[in-house]
Design an enzyme around this catalytic site. Structure first.
Site, mmCIF file in Angstrom:
data_model
loop_
_atom_site.group_PDB
_atom_site.id
_atom_site.type_symbol
_atom_site.label_atom_id
_atom_site.label_comp_id
_atom_site.label_asym_id
_atom_site.label_seq_id
_atom_site.Cartn_x
_atom_site.Cartn_y
_atom_site.Cartn_z
ATOM 1 N N TYR A 169 0.519 -1.676 -0.215
ATOM 2 C CA TYR A 169 -0.349 -0.018 0.115
ATOM 3 C C TYR A 169 0.766 0.992 -0.314
ATOM 4 O O TYR A 169 1.829 2.100 0.725
ATOM 5 C CB TYR A 169 -0.880 0.422 1.180
ATOM 6 C CG TYR A 169 -2.073 -0.746 1.220
ATOM 7 C CD1 TYR A 169 -2.312 -1.419 0.739
ATOM 8 C CD2 TYR A 169 -2.674 -1.399 2.197
ATOM 9 C CE1 TYR A 169 -3.854 -2.568 0.104
ATOM 10 C CE2 TYR A 169 -3.850 -1.761 2.692
ATOM 11 C CZ TYR A 169 -3.849 -2.797 1.216
ATOM 12 O OH TYR A 169 -5.526 -3.773 1.066
ATOM 13 N N LYS A 202 -0.982 -8.672 -2.358
ATOM 14 C CA LYS A 202 -2.224 -8.198 -2.455
ATOM 15 C C LYS A 202 -2.305 -6.313 -2.541
ATOM 16 O O LYS A 202 -1.633 -5.306 -2.133
ATOM 17 C CB LYS A 202 -3.174 -7.451 -1.110
ATOM 18 C CG LYS A 202 -4.067 -7.107 -0.989
ATOM 19 C CD LYS A 202 -5.150 -7.056 0.599
ATOM 20 C CE LYS A 202 -5.723 -6.267 1.039
ATOM 21 N NZ LYS A 202 -6.153 -5.756 2.308
#
Length: 302
Positions: A169, A202
């Protein structure tokens, strides 16, 4: 094992049979088993955002058993959570659902963009997990510490036969708020996770914004007008699709938006969704109905 899953695992050269076995556990689990698509339920939000913000809208979700049961009843691929929630249901749900132990966590009061290591590979082995999970924040001042932490944890996990999932992220440093979701930044984040040895990556769904000035020329002739095309580029950055990509469900949103995200992920060649708040913050019946439709989307039935 289906030919689709075997073809995915064959791309993980240099990976032990034990790790491939645990990847296969996830890929062959539930209603999407064997398709190469995944839906993973992540429940780290109580730690990250606070219990009331996460569960008050659906009080049954304060109980870790609720999430285990939701993942089992919906026929999902895996359930990911920090140490405490996994321990709270490990005996009751042993063998029913592959689990991923999230090894680092932050909280809503933190003043630095970082996470503390809150679990160990030994914990993951003890709890019968298929994989460990770890968040990195490319762009943050502490990113090199995070990289060194996951390098050591991944090596230990590999030795124990566990797969590694990296939440990548981007935030911090010179990144603007728009830049956190920029296409070039998201692709870079996926590549960085792949470079760190992630077996499953992810990332967040990217916008068409290009953040890095030095990257503008590389992107100027591309067509990034649809989310599916942007998903395909993130897959391209993940070693030309040699690594499994799942995409975050993000903040709570309407059902139509959740379904459209899944269609875009599917059409862009992504491997599926890791979706938490958009399911467990709904009443159980609504969550199960949503997950049922997501499964059908990934099976090309919707």
């Amino acid at each position: 094992m289906t030919p689709t899953v075997k073809a995915i695992l064959d791309k993980y050269e240099g990976t032990s049979a034990a790790v491939k076995g645990n990847l296969s556990r996830i890929l062959m689990q539930g209603r999407l088993g064997g398709t190469g698509k995944l839906i993973i339920l992540p429940v780290d939000q109580g730690f990250e955002h606070g219990p009331a913000r996460s569960f008050a809208v659906n009080p049954a979700a304060y109980d870790p058993h609720y999430h285990y049961q939701l993942a089992v009843d919906a026929g999902l691929s895996a359930y990911a959570a920090p140490l405490g929630p996994l321990e709270a249901g490990a005996d009751s749900f042993a063998g029913q659902m592959p689990t991923i132990l999230k090894l680092n966590s932050s909280n809503s009061w933190a003043t630095t963009i970082d996470q503390a290591v809150t679990g160990s590979v030994k914990d993951a082995v003890r709890l019968g997990c298929a994989a460990i999970g770890f968040t990195i924040y490319p762009g943050a001042d502490k990113i090199f510490d995070m990289i060194e932490e996951i390098r050591a944890l991944r090596e230990e996990a590999e030795a124990a036969g566990l797969a590694t999932v990296i939440w990548s992220y981007p935030r911090g440093g010179d990144l603007s708020k728009d830049g956190e979701l920029a296409l070039d930044v998201g692709a870079y984040a996926a590549y960085m996770a792949a470079g760190l040895g992630a077996h499953i990556i992810k990332t967040k769904l990217p916008t068409d914004h290009i953040e890095q000035k030095d990257a503008v020329a590389a992107y100027k002739d591309g067509d990034w007008s649809t989310m599916a095309k942007r998903v395909a580029h993130v897959r391209q950055a993940s070693f030309a699709g040699r690594r499994i990509n799942v995409f975050s469900g993000g903040a709570a949103k309407g059902t139509d938006a959740v379904y459209q995200d899944a269609r875009d992920i599917r059409d862009g060649g992504g491997n599926g969704s890791i979706i938490g708040r958009n399911t467990f913050q709904r009443p159980r019946d609504e969550a199960l109905a949503m997950l049922d439709k997501l499964v059908k989307i990934y099976k090309n039935e919707e």
